[in-house]
Write a protein that holds these residues in place. Sequence first.
Motif, mmCIF file in Angstrom:
data_model
loop_
_atom_site.group_PDB
_atom_site.id
_atom_site.type_symbol
_atom_site.label_atom_id
_atom_site.label_comp_id
_atom_site.label_asym_id
_atom_site.label_seq_id
_atom_site.Cartn_x
_atom_site.Cartn_y
_atom_site.Cartn_z
ATOM 1 N N ASN A 1 -93.258 17.641 6.327
ATOM 2 C CA ASN A 1 -93.027 17.983 7.744
ATOM 3 C C ASN A 1 -94.330 17.977 8.529
ATOM 4 N N GLY A 2 -95.193 17.001 8.194
ATOM 5 C CA GLY A 2 -96.442 16.820 8.924
ATOM 6 C C GLY A 2 -97.567 17.724 8.504
ATOM 7 N N LYS A 3 -97.352 18.630 7.540
ATOM 8 C CA LYS A 3 -98.378 19.580 7.120
ATOM 9 C C LYS A 3 -98.849 19.258 5.710
ATOM 10 N N TYR A 4 -100.171 19.255 5.551
ATOM 11 C CA TYR A 4 -100.758 19.000 4.237
ATOM 12 C C TYR A 4 -100.372 20.122 3.276
ATOM 13 N N THR A 5 -99.983 19.757 2.062
ATOM 14 C CA THR A 5 -99.597 20.761 1.081
ATOM 15 C C THR A 5 -99.868 20.271 -0.328
ATOM 16 N N LYS A 6 -100.058 21.222 -1.228
ATOM 17 C CA LYS A 6 -100.202 20.906 -2.644
ATOM 18 C C LYS A 6 -99.024 21.430 -3.464
ATOM 19 N N THR A 7 -98.118 22.163 -2.806
ATOM 20 C CA THR A 7 -96.980 22.757 -3.514
ATOM 21 C C THR A 7 -95.713 22.621 -2.676
ATOM 22 N N TYR A 8 -94.589 22.862 -3.331
ATOM 23 C CA TYR A 8 -93.309 22.894 -2.620
ATOM 24 C C TYR A 8 -92.394 23.902 -3.310
ATOM 25 N N ILE A 9 -91.662 24.696 -2.506
ATOM 26 C CA ILE A 9 -90.683 25.637 -3.027
ATOM 27 C C ILE A 9 -89.287 25.052 -2.814
ATOM 28 N N PHE A 10 -88.555 24.849 -3.894
ATOM 29 C CA PHE A 10 -87.233 24.237 -3.793
ATOM 30 C C PHE A 10 -86.219 25.238 -3.237
ATOM 31 N N LYS A 11 -85.316 24.721 -2.420
ATOM 32 C CA LYS A 11 -84.289 25.552 -1.793
ATOM 33 C C LYS A 11 -83.017 25.626 -2.634
ATOM 34 N N VAL B 1 -91.467 13.590 4.116
ATOM 35 C CA VAL B 1 -92.507 13.582 3.088
ATOM 36 C C VAL B 1 -93.355 12.330 3.259
ATOM 37 N N GLU B 2 -94.673 12.522 3.273
ATOM 38 C CA GLU B 2 -95.597 11.390 3.363
ATOM 39 C C GLU B 2 -96.691 11.554 2.321
ATOM 40 N N ASN B 3 -97.098 10.432 1.754
ATOM 41 C CA ASN B 3 -98.215 10.402 0.813
ATOM 42 C C ASN B 3 -99.310 9.533 1.416
ATOM 43 N N LYS B 4 -100.380 10.174 1.929
ATOM 44 C CA LYS B 4 -101.477 9.452 2.578
ATOM 45 C C LYS B 4 -102.757 9.668 1.787
ATOM 46 N N ASN B 5 -103.296 8.574 1.249
ATOM 47 C CA ASN B 5 -104.561 8.642 0.508
ATOM 48 C C ASN B 5 -104.529 9.730 -0.575
ATOM 49 N N ASP B 6 -103.423 9.765 -1.315
ATOM 50 C CA ASP B 6 -103.213 10.733 -2.390
ATOM 51 C C ASP B 6 -103.107 12.171 -1.895
ATOM 52 N N SER B 7 -102.910 12.362 -0.585
ATOM 53 C CA SER B 7 -102.637 13.680 -0.029
ATOM 54 C C SER B 7 -101.180 13.713 0.423
ATOM 55 N N ILE B 8 -100.516 14.831 0.185
ATOM 56 C CA ILE B 8 -99.084 14.945 0.459
ATOM 57 C C ILE B 8 -98.851 15.809 1.688
#
Length: 340
Positions: free
Chosen positions: A275-285, A265-272
């Motif tokens: 695994n290296g892919k920009y995303t606005k959501t996450y599905i919990f496992k 997980v990375e937070n770059k310039n308020d973008s998340i």
Amino acid sequence: MQLKSVNKIIQIVFGSFIIWLFIRVFLFQTFQIHTSSMHQTLLEGDHILVNKLAYGPRIPITPLSLPFGNQHLFLDWIQLPYLRIPGYSSVNRNDVIVFNFPLEDDLPADERQQYVKRCVALPGDSISIVQSILFINGKELPETENILFNFTVTAAGDVTDTTILKQLSGFIPENKFTGNKFNSFLSKKNADSILAMNKMFSVEKNTIKQESYSPKVFPNSSTVKWNIDHFGPFYIPKSGERILLNPKNLLFYKRAIEKYENNTVENKNDSIYINGKYTKTYIFKMDYYFAMGDNRYNSIDSRYWGLVPESHLIGKASFILYSSNKNPLQPKGRSFSVIK
């Protein structure tokens, strides 16, 4: 003939060990209480039975492991992915659960320290604590009578007076006295009992002020100024649920996404980026839980370190098998009692 007898003994011992190991890994295990975080529900020295069938036994992540008491000797050469056999029940709110401590990142999940706490919030719940009162989904949670809070008791006379001490002996086994006051961890029921005594005139519950930020409290960030008496609201994620991510709530969920669900997980310039892919959501496992000790001011629990992941659950604390606690002020007949 003698060799046959030795072989038979070896077979019996080995067979018994395999049966014991199977029972301990998949069915039940015993656990000894070493701290006061669940006082008075569970006392230091209590030996409890942990039911692994309730929530489903977890397949060992480190199969090359042998249990010795509450600790294991293990080799991490082989580590299996998390897998759980379905149990006959789900975790219920107010269950007393046993789990592996989530923060020991240098160890496999099933080799981490074993903790016992009360599950107060379930997957999909929103938890808040306001002036030490626990709210789940906006409603006050009815709590068991053993929950302890911090009270200041003020007596009409000097509390070192032997008459008053005799009256209070069932409530204050270990306290320091200052003039006519003392502080004690008490249940609401015990606080009411003290208040009813003739020589008592004040029993006041102590809470931390809302503006008192504690950096030790989850999510351990000065941008979220919580303490153990003023906490949340905080949403507990559940398996298969998609949540929106932003820089603020990433403080709450980054560890779960990264450490428990094995992502970067990375937070770059308020973008998340996950695994290296920009995303606005996450599905919990996985499902997650929120656990607290019954001794609310003497418990390091989810208020300090956050979520308990499903993968760390060991089982349900079901029975007190034996109590070696020798404190004469504690209730008798604790052996074989159901844990509530």
